[in-house]
Design an enzyme around this catalytic site. Structure first.
Site, mmCIF file in Angstrom:
data_model
loop_
_atom_site.group_PDB
_atom_site.id
_atom_site.type_symbol
_atom_site.label_atom_id
_atom_site.label_comp_id
_atom_site.label_asym_id
_atom_site.label_seq_id
_atom_site.Cartn_x
_atom_site.Cartn_y
_atom_site.Cartn_z
ATOM 1 N N LEU A 13 43.016 -27.246 -13.991
ATOM 2 C CA LEU A 13 41.990 -28.107 -15.339
ATOM 3 C C LEU A 13 42.191 -27.041 -16.587
ATOM 4 C CD1 LEU A 13 38.805 -29.348 -13.796
ATOM 5 C CD2 LEU A 13 40.284 -30.671 -15.092
ATOM 6 N N ASP A 14 42.375 -27.674 -17.624
ATOM 7 C CA ASP A 14 42.559 -26.731 -18.716
ATOM 8 C C ASP A 14 41.315 -25.963 -19.076
ATOM 9 O OD1 ASP A 14 45.109 -27.407 -19.282
ATOM 10 O OD2 ASP A 14 44.632 -29.127 -20.815
ATOM 11 N N PRO A 15 41.185 -24.881 -19.709
ATOM 12 C CA PRO A 15 39.944 -24.424 -19.962
ATOM 13 C C PRO A 15 38.889 -24.755 -20.784
ATOM 14 C CG PRO A 15 41.680 -22.619 -20.280
ATOM 15 C CD PRO A 15 42.226 -23.905 -20.016
#
Length: 319
Positions: free
Chosen positions: A50-52
Site C-alpha cells: 500500500l502506498d504511503p
C-alpha cells in the site's frame, strides 16, 4: 551525558497473520517492520503493498505464514477512494504536481450518469500502468524513470473490475466517492484518471483506503497504536492462524503416517477431486502442514512448513 544504548530485543519464532489497519504516511514495509518489532518476531512480510498515501487493510505475515503470502497477492481487492475532479497531477494522486485543470459541471453528475459511467468501467478493462509505480522495465522500476524525467512506453494490461460505484460527495461538488472490487494488478489511480478523462475534466485521487483482500476485511484489523498499547501476550492473541491466508481453498486432512511423508515432500494418493490449491492438515494434532494441488488422485506438495514450524506454532497457540 551520553545516552545508554537501547537494549536489543531478542527475536523469537512467531507464526500467524496480523490484519493491520495501516495509517496514511507510512509505507507498507515500515508498517511491517513496526509489527515485527512489537512482536519481537524473527520473520515478517506482507501480502501486497500500500502506498504511503493509502490506508487500510494490510495483512502482515509472520513466520510460517510468509510461505502463503502469494495466495493473497493473487486475491481480489476492494477499495474506497475519493476523486478530485477538474485537476490532473503527475502521479495521479495528491502527491504529484498539478499539470492541468478544467472546470467541473457538477450539475451533470447525476445518479444516472454516474451509474452509466460505472457500468462502462465494470468488467474486463485495459489500463496503462502509471509511470509512478513499482512495475519494472528493463530491470528498473518505472518510478525511477519518472524521477529522472523519462517516460517509457508501457503496454496496456487487462484487469477485471468486479463491482464499481460512483457517488457525489455531499460537501464537495467537485469530488466523487469511488468504491471498487477488482482483480490483482488494478491501479486505482489509473482508474480515477480514466474516469476523469471520460467526464472530460480530468481527475486524481485524494484518498485511498483498502477495505478487503480476498475474504479478509477491514473490520477485523487493528491499528498500530492499538497494538502497541497491548501487552506482549495480548499482541500474540491478535494473530490469526497461517491458514487464514488460504481461506476458501479445499482442505485435506492426513493421518499421522501420511502427514509425515507429505512433510518430507512425498506425494500421497487418495480420493481427492482435482484442485489447483488445497490446504493440507495433519489430524493429530490438527495443524496446517502446507499447500498442494490434487491431480489424478494424487496430492502433490507445493509449499510445505518445516516440522519445527508446525511444532512452534502449536506451542504458540496452546492456552
Amino acid at each position: 551525558m551520553t545516552a545508554e544504548p537501547r537494549a536489543r530485543v531478542p527475536r523469537r519464532p512467531v507464526h500467524g497473520v496480523l490484519l493491520l489497519d495501516k495509517p496514511v504516511g507510512l509505507s507498507a514495509q515500515a508498517a511491517v517492520s513496526k509489527v515485527k518489532w512489537l512482536l519481537a518476531a524473527e520473520k515478517a512480510g506482507h501480502t501486497g503493498t500500500l502506498d504511503p498515501l493509502a490506508s487500510g487493510l494490510l495483512p502482515v505475515c509472520l513466520g510460517a505464514a510468509t510461505k502463503f503470502a502469494q495466495v493473497q497477492l493473487e486475491a481480489d481487492k476492494a477499495y474506497e477512494a475519493v476523486l478530485r475532479l477538474g485537476v490532473r497531477t503527475t502521479t495521479g494522486d495528491a502527491e504529484g504536481e498539478v499539470i492541468a485543470t478544467a472546470p467541473v459541471d457538477a450539475a451533470r453528475l447525476t445518479p444516472s450518469r454516474l451509474a452509466e459511467l460505472a457500468r462502462r468501467f465494470t468488467g474486463v478493462i485495459e489500463q496503462i500502468p502509471p509511470m509512478h509505480s513499482a512495475l519494472k522495465k528493463d530491470g528498473k522500476a518505472l518510478y525511477e524513470y519518472a524521477r529522472a524525467g523519462i517516460e517509457v512506453e508501457r503496454a496496456p494490461r487487462r484487469v477485471t473490475i468486479h463491482a464499481l460505484t460512483l457517488e457525489p460527495m455531499p460537501d464537495d461538488p467537485a469530488a466523487l466517492r469511488l468504491r471498487v472490487r477488482c482483480s490483482k494488478g488494478t491501479y486505482v489511480r489509473t482508474l480515477a484518471e480514466d474516469i476523469g478523462a471520460a467526464l472530460g475534466c480530468g481527475a486524481h485521487l485524494t484518498a485511498l483506503r483498502r477495505t478487503a483482500t480476498g475474504g479478509l476485511t477491514l473490520p477485523q484489523a487493528i491499528t498500530l497504536d492499538a497494538l502497541e498499547a497491548l501487552s506482549p501476550p495480548q499482541r500474540l492473541r491478535c494473530l490469526l492462524p497461517p491458514e487464514t491466508l488460504l481461506e476458501g481453498a479445499p482442505r485435506v486432512v492426513l493421518d499421522e503416517r501420511d502427514a509425515g511423508r507429505f512433510l518430507s515432500g512425498l506425494r500421497r494418493r487418495g480420493p481427492w477431486p482435482p484442485a489447483e490449491l488445497v490446504a493440507v492438515f495433519g489430524d493429530r494434532p490438527r495443524a496446517l502442514l502446507g499447500t498442494a494441488r490434487c491431480a489424478g488422485g494424487e496430492l502433490i506438495p507445493a509449499r510445505l512448513l518445516a516440522p519445527t514450524e508446525v511444532s512452534q506454532y502449536l506451542q504458540q497457540a496452546a492456552p
